[in-house]
Design a protein around this motif. Structure first.
Motif, PDB file in Angstrom:
ATOM      1  N   VAL A   6       0.848  -1.186   0.000  1.00  0.00           N
ATOM      2  CA  VAL A   6       0.000   0.000   0.000  1.00  0.00           C
ATOM      3  C   VAL A   6       0.881   1.232   0.000  1.00  0.00           C
ATOM      4  N   ARG A   7       0.589   2.137  -0.894  1.00  0.00           N
ATOM      5  CA  ARG A   7       1.314   3.414  -0.912  1.00  0.00           C
ATOM      6  C   ARG A   7       0.577   4.400  -0.026  1.00  0.00           C
ATOM      7  N   VAL A   8       1.316   5.000   0.904  1.00  0.00           N
ATOM      8  CA  VAL A   8       0.758   6.008   1.802  1.00  0.00           C
ATOM      9  C   VAL A   8       1.620   7.254   1.684  1.00  0.00           C
ATOM     10  N   ASN A   9       1.009   8.385   1.380  1.00  0.00           N
ATOM     11  CA  ASN A   9       1.733   9.650   1.288  1.00  0.00           C
ATOM     12  C   ASN A   9       1.477  10.469   2.542  1.00  0.00           C
ATOM     13  N   PHE A  10       2.533  11.061   3.084  1.00  0.00           N
ATOM     14  CA  PHE A  10       2.362  11.926   4.242  1.00  0.00           C
ATOM     15  C   PHE A  10       3.315  13.091   4.142  1.00  0.00           C
ATOM     16  N   SER A  11       3.031  14.113   4.939  1.00  0.00           N
ATOM     17  CA  SER A  11       3.943  15.256   5.027  1.00  0.00           C
ATOM     18  C   SER A  11       4.084  15.623   6.493  1.00  0.00           C
ATOM     19  N   ILE A  12       5.162  16.298   6.801  1.00  0.00           N
ATOM     20  CA  ILE A  12       5.370  16.758   8.167  1.00  0.00           C
ATOM     21  C   ILE A  12       5.267  18.279   8.188  1.00  0.00           C
ATOM     22  N   SER A  13       4.781  18.786   9.292  1.00  0.00           N
ATOM     23  CA  SER A  13       4.557  20.223   9.428  1.00  0.00           C
ATOM     24  C   SER A  13       5.882  20.976   9.486  1.00  0.00           C
TER      25      SER A  13
ATOM     26  N   ASP B   2       4.547  15.364   0.624  1.00  0.00           N
ATOM     27  CA  ASP B   2       4.213  14.047   0.068  1.00  0.00           C
ATOM     28  C   ASP B   2       5.391  13.079   0.025  1.00  0.00           C
ATOM     29  N   ILE B   3       5.793  12.623   1.177  1.00  0.00           N
ATOM     30  CA  ILE B   3       6.785  11.549   1.262  1.00  0.00           C
ATOM     31  C   ILE B   3       6.014  10.242   1.134  1.00  0.00           C
ATOM     32  N   ALA B   4       6.418   9.393   0.206  1.00  0.00           N
ATOM     33  CA  ALA B   4       5.686   8.155  -0.046  1.00  0.00           C
ATOM     34  C   ALA B   4       6.295   6.996   0.742  1.00  0.00           C
ATOM     35  N   LEU B   5       5.425   6.259   1.423  1.00  0.00           N
ATOM     36  CA  LEU B   5       5.816   5.034   2.116  1.00  0.00           C
ATOM     37  C   LEU B   5       5.066   3.874   1.487  1.00  0.00           C
TER      38      LEU B   5
END
Length: 157
Positions: free
Chosen positions: A46-53, A102-105
């Protein structure tokens, strides 16, 4: 590719919040997941994109990212998928200095195969900050809904 594929240590496993309510109420910051729903089959990545503040008070420094699965029905912890040390996640250093988004995991969805039906779960990304003893002093977290198609058991298991 940022693959969360490491076994979660017993010490970390013991500190993972046991319910969604506990996860949300005790989170010191937020990992902003940009994808909110997806459908997976056993063995999928599963690709999960997240960003940090950019505001570090909203996302404390963290040493790793852990993926855990919670029930949407009662909010209980169902399974801990995997983790990766923060140093191995490409893009985190750039995000810290350049505000990259958008860092992808990629998470292997294993350990849910006992469920042979279509079920909705919450996937949580948890980023703990550890103190000197290795215990979590605080963590940042965010969740996303996903559909697990356990009835579609594939050869990838």
């Amino acid at each position: 590719m940022n693959l969360l594929d490491k076994e979660v240590s017993a010490a970390d496993h013991g500190q993972i919040p046991q319910t969604l309510k506990e996860l949300i109420n005790n989170s010191a910051g937020k990992l902003s997941l940009s994808r909110r729903i997806t459908s997976v089959r056993p063995g999928d990545l599963v690709r999960v994109n997240f960003s940090i503040s950019e505001d570090k008070t909203k996302t404390p420094d963290f040493s790793e990212i852990i993926a855990a699965v919670y029930s949407t029905q009662n909010g209980s912890l169902v399974h801990v998928l995997s983790q990766a040390p923060a140093l191995q996640i490409s893009g985190l250093q750039d995000a810290e200095y350049l505000s990259v988004r958008d860092i992808a995991l990629y998470l292997p969805v294993n350990g849910l195969a006992d469920n042979r039906q279509f079920v909705m779960y919450k996937l949580a990304l948890i980023a703990p900050k550890k103190d000197i003893s290795g215990l979590w002093s605080k963590y940042s977290a965010d969740t996303m809904l996903f559909a697990f198609d356990g009835a579609n058991q594939s050869h990838r298991m």
